[in-house]
Design a protein around this motif. Structure first.
Motif, PDB file in Angstrom:
ATOM      1  N   GLN A   1     -36.491  64.914  26.974  1.00 33.26           N
ATOM      2  CA  GLN A   1     -36.240  63.932  28.011  1.00 33.26           C
ATOM      3  C   GLN A   1     -37.334  63.998  29.070  1.00 33.26           C
ATOM      4  O   GLN A   1     -37.869  65.065  29.358  1.00 33.26           O
ATOM      5  N   VAL A   2     -37.654  62.834  29.604  1.00 26.56           N
ATOM      6  CA  VAL A   2     -38.634  62.740  30.693  1.00 26.56           C
ATOM      7  C   VAL A   2     -38.050  61.852  31.770  1.00 26.56           C
ATOM      8  O   VAL A   2     -37.482  60.794  31.482  1.00 26.56           O
ATOM      9  N   GLN A   3     -38.186  62.274  32.991  1.00 30.12           N
ATOM     10  CA  GLN A   3     -37.842  61.432  34.133  1.00 30.12           C
ATOM     11  C   GLN A   3     -39.146  61.068  34.855  1.00 30.12           C
ATOM     12  O   GLN A   3     -40.039  61.909  35.003  1.00 30.12           O
ATOM     13  N   LEU A   4     -39.213  59.836  35.295  1.00 30.13           N
ATOM     14  CA  LEU A   4     -40.400  59.350  35.998  1.00 30.13           C
ATOM     15  C   LEU A   4     -39.982  58.853  37.371  1.00 30.13           C
ATOM     16  O   LEU A   4     -39.031  58.074  37.492  1.00 30.13           O
ATOM     17  N   VAL A   5     -40.694  59.284  38.372  1.00 33.98           N
ATOM     18  CA  VAL A   5     -40.402  58.841  39.731  1.00 33.98           C
ATOM     19  C   VAL A   5     -41.648  58.199  40.310  1.00 33.98           C
ATOM     20  O   VAL A   5     -42.696  58.842  40.427  1.00 33.98           O
ATOM     21  N   GLU A   6     -41.525  56.917  40.647  1.00 31.83           N
ATOM     22  CA  GLU A   6     -42.630  56.205  41.280  1.00 31.83           C
ATOM     23  C   GLU A   6     -42.401  56.136  42.780  1.00 31.83           C
ATOM     24  O   GLU A   6     -41.257  56.133  43.251  1.00 31.83           O
ATOM     25  N   SER A   7     -43.496  56.050  43.498  1.00 33.54           N
ATOM     26  CA  SER A   7     -43.409  55.851  44.941  1.00 33.54           C
ATOM     27  C   SER A   7     -44.712  55.236  45.420  1.00 33.54           C
ATOM     28  O   SER A   7     -45.669  55.114  44.663  1.00 33.54           O
ATOM     29  N   GLY A   8     -44.741  54.870  46.698  1.00 31.28           N
ATOM     30  CA  GLY A   8     -45.972  54.376  47.293  1.00 31.28           C
ATOM     31  C   GLY A   8     -46.011  52.881  47.542  1.00 31.28           C
ATOM     32  O   GLY A   8     -46.955  52.376  48.149  1.00 31.28           O
ATOM     33  N   GLY A   9     -45.009  52.155  47.079  1.00 23.19           N
ATOM     34  CA  GLY A   9     -45.001  50.723  47.300  1.00 23.19           C
ATOM     35  C   GLY A   9     -44.727  50.384  48.754  1.00 23.19           C
ATOM     36  O   GLY A   9     -44.433  51.242  49.575  1.00 23.19           O
ATOM     37  N   GLY A  10     -44.834  49.106  49.056  1.00 29.61           N
ATOM     38  CA  GLY A  10     -44.565  48.661  50.415  1.00 29.61           C
ATOM     39  C   GLY A  10     -45.084  47.261  50.652  1.00 29.61           C
ATOM     40  O   GLY A  10     -45.483  46.559  49.710  1.00 29.61           O
ATOM     41  N   LEU A  11     -45.079  46.873  51.900  1.00 34.46           N
ATOM     42  CA  LEU A  11     -45.581  45.567  52.320  1.00 34.46           C
ATOM     43  C   LEU A  11     -47.017  45.728  52.797  1.00 34.46           C
ATOM     44  O   LEU A  11     -47.310  46.598  53.629  1.00 34.46           O
ATOM     45  N   VAL A  12     -47.897  44.904  52.278  1.00 37.52           N
ATOM     46  CA  VAL A  12     -49.308  45.002  52.634  1.00 37.52           C
ATOM     47  C   VAL A  12     -49.880  43.602  52.776  1.00 37.52           C
ATOM     48  O   VAL A  12     -49.437  42.671  52.096  1.00 37.52           O
ATOM     49  N   GLN A  13     -50.845  43.445  53.645  1.00 38.35           N
ATOM     50  CA  GLN A  13     -51.482  42.147  53.838  1.00 38.35           C
ATOM     51  C   GLN A  13     -52.479  41.862  52.724  1.00 38.35           C
ATOM     52  O   GLN A  13     -53.016  42.797  52.108  1.00 38.35           O
ATOM     53  N   PRO A  14     -52.748  40.609  52.469  1.00 40.69           N
ATOM     54  CA  PRO A  14     -53.790  40.275  51.478  1.00 40.69           C
ATOM     55  C   PRO A  14     -55.097  40.983  51.807  1.00 40.69           C
ATOM     56  O   PRO A  14     -55.497  41.066  52.971  1.00 40.69           O
ATOM     57  N   GLY A  15     -55.726  41.487  50.775  1.00 39.86           N
ATOM     58  CA  GLY A  15     -56.949  42.254  50.946  1.00 39.86           C
ATOM     59  C   GLY A  15     -56.704  43.737  51.136  1.00 39.86           C
ATOM     60  O   GLY A  15     -57.658  44.534  51.097  1.00 39.86           O
ATOM     61  N   GLY A  16     -55.467  44.115  51.328  1.00 37.54           N
ATOM     62  CA  GLY A  16     -55.139  45.508  51.566  1.00 37.54           C
ATOM     63  C   GLY A  16     -55.054  46.319  50.292  1.00 37.54           C
ATOM     64  O   GLY A  16     -55.356  45.839  49.187  1.00 37.54           O
ATOM     65  N   ALA A  17     -54.609  47.554  50.450  1.00 41.85           N
ATOM     66  CA  ALA A  17     -54.549  48.483  49.330  1.00 41.85           C
ATOM     67  C   ALA A  17     -53.346  49.405  49.477  1.00 41.85           C
ATOM     68  O   ALA A  17     -52.845  49.628  50.583  1.00 41.85           O
ATOM     69  N   LEU A  18     -52.906  49.921  48.375  1.00 42.09           N
ATOM     70  CA  LEU A  18     -51.839  50.914  48.336  1.00 42.09           C
ATOM     71  C   LEU A  18     -52.169  51.935  47.268  1.00 42.09           C
ATOM     72  O   LEU A  18     -52.905  51.633  46.312  1.00 42.09           O
ATOM     73  N   ARG A  19     -51.585  53.103  47.399  1.00 38.03           N
ATOM     74  CA  ARG A  19     -51.687  54.092  46.333  1.00 38.03           C
ATOM     75  C   ARG A  19     -50.289  54.404  45.828  1.00 38.03           C
ATOM     76  O   ARG A  19     -49.462  54.950  46.560  1.00 38.03           O
ATOM     77  N   LEU A  20     -50.063  54.032  44.590  1.00 30.38           N
ATOM     78  CA  LEU A  20     -48.786  54.290  43.950  1.00 30.38           C
ATOM     79  C   LEU A  20     -48.877  55.614  43.205  1.00 30.38           C
ATOM     80  O   LEU A  20     -49.953  56.018  42.755  1.00 30.38           O
ATOM     81  N   SER A  21     -47.739  56.266  43.064  1.00 27.89           N
ATOM     82  CA  SER A  21     -47.726  57.511  42.307  1.00 27.89           C
ATOM     83  C   SER A  21     -46.595  57.499  41.291  1.00 27.89           C
ATOM     84  O   SER A  21     -45.578  56.834  41.484  1.00 27.89           O
ATOM     85  N   CYS A  22     -46.796  58.226  40.232  1.00 28.82           N
ATOM     86  CA  CYS A  22     -45.794  58.387  39.178  1.00 28.82           C
ATOM     87  C   CYS A  22     -45.771  59.866  38.812  1.00 28.82           C
ATOM     88  O   CYS A  22     -46.777  60.401  38.346  1.00 28.82           O
TER      89      CYS A  22
END
Length: 119
Positions: A1-22
């Motif tokens: 079994q594997v569990q995956l947890v994502e995070s890092g999302g959110g609200l960002v303006q056009p042209g912006g950036a985010l770093r998501l993690s898994c």
């Protein structure tokens, strides 16, 4: 079994950036053959974005080449840096793992992390 947890999302303006993690965990983490990222926009089918294989080069769908980048972190965490965002990048971002054990192949999905690109 594997569990995956994502995070890092959110609200960002056009042209912006985010770093998501898994971050994967569980008894079969050592048997992960590929880890992929997917996105599901409202009212649309889930689409594939990135494949990171155990061996071999990372592959990106054409629409994100040069804007999305993956990297590795501690504890088997994979990061997805998403840059130069547009409203079309809005959606739920999921990571998926495929394992191969003596019992065969299995796939696992995380719960997703929401990315909203809006001014």
């Amino acid at each position: 079994q594997v569990q995956l947890v994502e995070s890092g999302g959110g609200l960002v303006q056009p042209g912006g950036a985010l770093r998501l993690s898994c971050t994967p965990s569980g008894t079969d983490v050592d048997y992960i053959e590929t880890l992929t990222w997917h996105r599901q926009a409202p009212g649309r089918q889930r689409e594939w974005l990135v494949t990171h294989p155990r061996n071999g080069a990372t592959k990106y769908t054409d629409g994100v080449k040069g804007r999305f980048f993956t990297s590795a972190g501690l504890n088997r965490t994979r990061f997805l840096q998403i840059t130069a965002l547009t409203p079309d990048d809005t959606g739920m971002y999921y990571c998926r793992a495929v394992t191969r054990t003596l019992a065969g192949e299995a796939e696992y999905w995380g719960q997703g992390t929401q990315v909203t690109v809006s001014s």
